[in-house]
Design an enzyme around this catalytic site. Structure first.
Site, short mmCIF file in Angstrom:
data_model
loop_
_atom_site.label_atom_id
_atom_site.label_comp_id
_atom_site.label_asym_id
_atom_site.label_seq_id
_atom_site.Cartn_x
_atom_site.Cartn_y
_atom_site.Cartn_z
CG ASP A 1 -1.85 1.92 6.54
OD1 ASP A 1 -2.03 1.70 5.32
OD2 ASP A 1 -2.24 2.96 7.10
CG ASP B 1 -1.72 1.21 1.42
OD1 ASP B 1 -2.43 1.58 0.46
OD2 ASP B 1 -1.63 1.84 2.50
CG ASP C 1 -1.77 7.50 0.73
OD1 ASP C 1 -1.05 8.49 0.61
OD2 ASP C 1 -2.53 7.10 -0.17
#
Length: 224
Positions: free
Chosen positions: A172, A11, A13
């Protein structure tokens, strides 16, 4: 030295890059245009991960709510501001580039799978000089409506575009974990990311507190 995984996807961000300062500035620009008070970066971090509109909707809810028509207008303002200010504060997390180098040295094909608009993600990576590190980039709009994370579609597309093989994913958010799980891919959660809940509650196969832990964690996952 080889790796137990042929492909490792990330991922963007809150995983590869700390984009919170620039995203918070865009949210607060949109809030200010609607006469709303600003939110702190810490308050905005848990709102990140489901795309810009979802992030802004949460920001508006936190400052009084809004209807869909107003959200449409403010979403455009947020995107315009972000497009002009994408890499003011954004930077890779500590030791992230070292981890990418170590994986690449082992022959691992690297990918980015994000819910950020693809052209924005591509510009951020290019501005930071990271584009050439990745075999593919899949954004939230790359595969069309309904095919962003938590759909498994972008994870399947990542594997296909990277030439196939055994894959793992690093993220996250609950979107990352659900997408990887649905695709049958082991997933590692970053405890330093933009968490909307305790990292242990995401349901990942493993967690890391620092990128220096990534390679040994991948090796443990593969052995298990």
């Amino acid at each position: 030295m080889t790796s137990p995984f042929d492909i490792v996807g990330f991922d963007m961000d809150g995983t590869l890059l700390d984009t919170s300062g620039d995203l918070a500035a865009a949210v607060n620009h949109a809030l200010a245009s609607a006469g709303r008070p600003p939110l702190t970066v810490a308050a905005i971090k848990p709102m990140i991960g489901g795309g810009a509109r979802h992030m802004l909707a949460q920001g508006m809810a936190a400052t009084g709510g809004c209807d869909d028509d107003e959200l449409d207008v403010l979403h455009r303002r947020l995107l315009d501001h972000y497009e002009a200010n994408m890499v003011v504060h954004t930077a890779p997390y500590p030791h992230a580039l070292d981890a990418l180098d170590a994986l690449a040295a082992r022959g691992v094909r690297l990918a980015v799978v994000t819910n950020k608009i693809e052209r924005y993600a591509a510009e951020v990576l290019a501005t930071l000089g990271l584009s050439d590190r990745f075999a593919c980039l899949i954004g939230g709009d790359t595969l069309g409506a309904g095919n962003a994370k938590p759909s498994p579609a972008p994870i399947h597309a990542m594997i296909e575009r990277c030439g196939g093989g055994r894959a793992a994913f690093v993220g996250d958010s609950i979107y990352d974990v659900r997408a990887a799980k649905a695709a049958g891919v082991p997933v590692i959660a970053c405890a330093f990311g933009f968490l909307d809940r305790p990292v242990a509650e995401l349901g990942a196969d493993a967690t890391v507190d620092d990128y220096r832990e990534l390679l040994p964690t991948l090796e443990r996952l593969a052995a298990a």
